[in-house]
Design a protein around this motif. Structure first.
Motif, PDB file in Angstrom:
ATOM      1  N   ALA A  25       0.834  -1.205   0.000  1.00  0.00           N
ATOM      2  CA  ALA A  25       0.000   0.000   0.000  1.00  0.00           C
ATOM      3  C   ALA A  25       0.871   1.258   0.000  1.00  0.00           C
ATOM      4  CB  ALA A  25      -0.928  -0.006   1.207  1.00  0.00           C
ATOM      5  N   LEU A  26       1.939   1.263   0.785  1.00  0.00           N
ATOM      6  CA  LEU A  26       2.841   2.416   0.808  1.00  0.00           C
ATOM      7  C   LEU A  26       3.532   2.621  -0.543  1.00  0.00           C
ATOM      8  CD1 LEU A  26       4.469   2.093   4.339  1.00  0.00           C
ATOM      9  CD2 LEU A  26       2.815   3.809   3.566  1.00  0.00           C
ATOM     10  N   ILE A  27       3.943   1.533  -1.165  1.00  0.00           N
ATOM     11  CA  ILE A  27       4.579   1.627  -2.487  1.00  0.00           C
ATOM     12  C   ILE A  27       3.584   2.159  -3.512  1.00  0.00           C
ATOM     13  CG2 ILE A  27       5.527   0.249  -4.382  1.00  0.00           C
ATOM     14  CD1 ILE A  27       6.845  -1.513  -2.212  1.00  0.00           C
ATOM     15  N   LEU A  28       2.356   1.665  -3.461  1.00  0.00           N
ATOM     16  CA  LEU A  28       1.328   2.134  -4.387  1.00  0.00           C
ATOM     17  C   LEU A  28       1.067   3.627  -4.212  1.00  0.00           C
ATOM     18  CD1 LEU A  28      -0.881   1.479  -6.512  1.00  0.00           C
ATOM     19  CD2 LEU A  28      -2.425   1.105  -4.565  1.00  0.00           C
ATOM     20  N   ILE A  29       0.950   4.070  -2.987  1.00  0.00           N
ATOM     21  CA  ILE A  29       0.718   5.492  -2.716  1.00  0.00           C
ATOM     22  C   ILE A  29       1.868   6.334  -3.253  1.00  0.00           C
ATOM     23  CG2 ILE A  29       0.546   7.209  -0.870  1.00  0.00           C
ATOM     24  CD1 ILE A  29      -1.007   5.025   0.723  1.00  0.00           C
ATOM     25  N   ALA A  30       3.101   5.879  -3.026  1.00  0.00           N
ATOM     26  CA  ALA A  30       4.264   6.630  -3.505  1.00  0.00           C
ATOM     27  C   ALA A  30       4.291   6.694  -5.037  1.00  0.00           C
ATOM     28  CB  ALA A  30       5.545   5.992  -2.976  1.00  0.00           C
ATOM     29  N   LEU A  31       3.979   5.582  -5.682  1.00  0.00           N
ATOM     30  CA  LEU A  31       3.987   5.562  -7.148  1.00  0.00           C
ATOM     31  C   LEU A  31       2.895   6.458  -7.733  1.00  0.00           C
ATOM     32  CD1 LEU A  31       4.662   1.789  -7.911  1.00  0.00           C
ATOM     33  CD2 LEU A  31       6.220   3.716  -8.232  1.00  0.00           C
ATOM     34  N   ILE A  32       1.714   6.413  -7.167  1.00  0.00           N
ATOM     35  CA  ILE A  32       0.622   7.247  -7.670  1.00  0.00           C
ATOM     36  C   ILE A  32       0.920   8.719  -7.411  1.00  0.00           C
ATOM     37  CG2 ILE A  32      -1.835   7.797  -7.450  1.00  0.00           C
ATOM     38  CD1 ILE A  32      -1.322   5.144  -8.861  1.00  0.00           C
ATOM     39  N   LEU A  50      -5.446   4.602  -7.601  1.00  0.00           N
ATOM     40  CA  LEU A  50      -5.186   4.297  -6.196  1.00  0.00           C
ATOM     41  C   LEU A  50      -6.257   3.367  -5.641  1.00  0.00           C
ATOM     42  CD1 LEU A  50      -3.329   4.865  -3.795  1.00  0.00           C
ATOM     43  CD2 LEU A  50      -4.766   6.823  -3.260  1.00  0.00           C
ATOM     44  N   LEU A  51      -7.518   3.647  -5.943  1.00  0.00           N
ATOM     45  CA  LEU A  51      -8.604   2.787  -5.490  1.00  0.00           C
ATOM     46  C   LEU A  51      -8.480   1.388  -6.075  1.00  0.00           C
ATOM     47  CD1 LEU A  51     -11.298   2.378  -4.017  1.00  0.00           C
ATOM     48  CD2 LEU A  51     -12.424   3.209  -6.074  1.00  0.00           C
ATOM     49  N   ALA A  52      -8.248   1.303  -7.375  1.00  0.00           N
ATOM     50  CA  ALA A  52      -8.116  -0.003  -8.027  1.00  0.00           C
ATOM     51  C   ALA A  52      -6.910  -0.772  -7.481  1.00  0.00           C
ATOM     52  CB  ALA A  52      -7.979   0.175  -9.530  1.00  0.00           C
ATOM     53  N   GLY A  53      -5.803  -0.072  -7.275  1.00  0.00           N
ATOM     54  CA  GLY A  53      -4.615  -0.731  -6.728  1.00  0.00           C
ATOM     55  C   GLY A  53      -4.830  -1.232  -5.314  1.00  0.00           C
ATOM     56  N   CYS A  54      -5.481  -0.421  -4.483  1.00  0.00           N
ATOM     57  CA  CYS A  54      -5.755  -0.847  -3.104  1.00  0.00           C
ATOM     58  C   CYS A  54      -6.678  -2.054  -3.082  1.00  0.00           C
ATOM     59  CB  CYS A  54      -6.361   0.303  -2.304  1.00  0.00           C
ATOM     60  SG  CYS A  54      -5.175   1.552  -1.821  1.00  0.00           S
ATOM     61  N   LEU A  55      -7.684  -2.069  -3.948  1.00  0.00           N
ATOM     62  CA  LEU A  55      -8.584  -3.220  -4.009  1.00  0.00           C
ATOM     63  C   LEU A  55      -7.843  -4.472  -4.465  1.00  0.00           C
ATOM     64  CD1 LEU A  55     -11.813  -1.591  -5.447  1.00  0.00           C
ATOM     65  CD2 LEU A  55     -11.410  -2.382  -3.115  1.00  0.00           C
ATOM     66  N   LEU A  59      -7.394  -7.799  -2.231  1.00  0.00           N
ATOM     67  CA  LEU A  59      -7.821  -9.092  -2.747  1.00  0.00           C
ATOM     68  C   LEU A  59      -6.693 -10.119  -2.662  1.00  0.00           C
ATOM     69  CD1 LEU A  59      -9.973 -10.802  -4.200  1.00  0.00           C
ATOM     70  CD2 LEU A  59      -9.040  -9.945  -6.347  1.00  0.00           C
ATOM     71  N   GLU A  60      -5.499  -9.725  -3.050  1.00  0.00           N
ATOM     72  CA  GLU A  60      -4.346 -10.631  -2.988  1.00  0.00           C
ATOM     73  C   GLU A  60      -4.048 -11.027  -1.544  1.00  0.00           C
ATOM     74  OE1 GLU A  60      -0.353 -11.776  -2.234  1.00  0.00           O
ATOM     75  OE2 GLU A  60      -1.003  -9.734  -1.846  1.00  0.00           O
TER      76      GLU A  60
END
Length: 71
Positions: A25-32, A50-55, A59-60
């Motif tokens: 989640a932290l990596i996703l936030i930084a990338l976005i 961000l929403l799609a990545g968090c979901l 899920l994973e």
């Protein structure tokens, strides 16, 4: 030294149950955030990504937890 390490792990464990979920989640936030700032990505598109990545990350993580309990 092992006592300090144990206390640190317990403190982190109070807030973070799944380390890989938190890290992803932290990596996703930084990338976005970088994409919005540096690549001039529209903020609305960044929010959708961000929403799609968090979901996807959630899920994973849920699948991994379910596999662990099935064993």
């Amino acid at each position: 030294m092992s006592v300090i390490r144990l206390v640190f792990k317990e403190l982190i464990g109070m807030f973070v149950d799944d380390g890989s979920l938190a890290l992803l989640a932290l990596i996703l936030i930084a990338l976005i955030a970088a994409a919005v700032k540096l690549l001039a990505l529209p903020p609305l598109v960044g929010g959708v990504l961000l929403l799609a990545g968090c979901l996807a990350i959630l899920l994973e993580s849920t699948r991994r937890a379910a596999r662990g309990k099935a064993r």
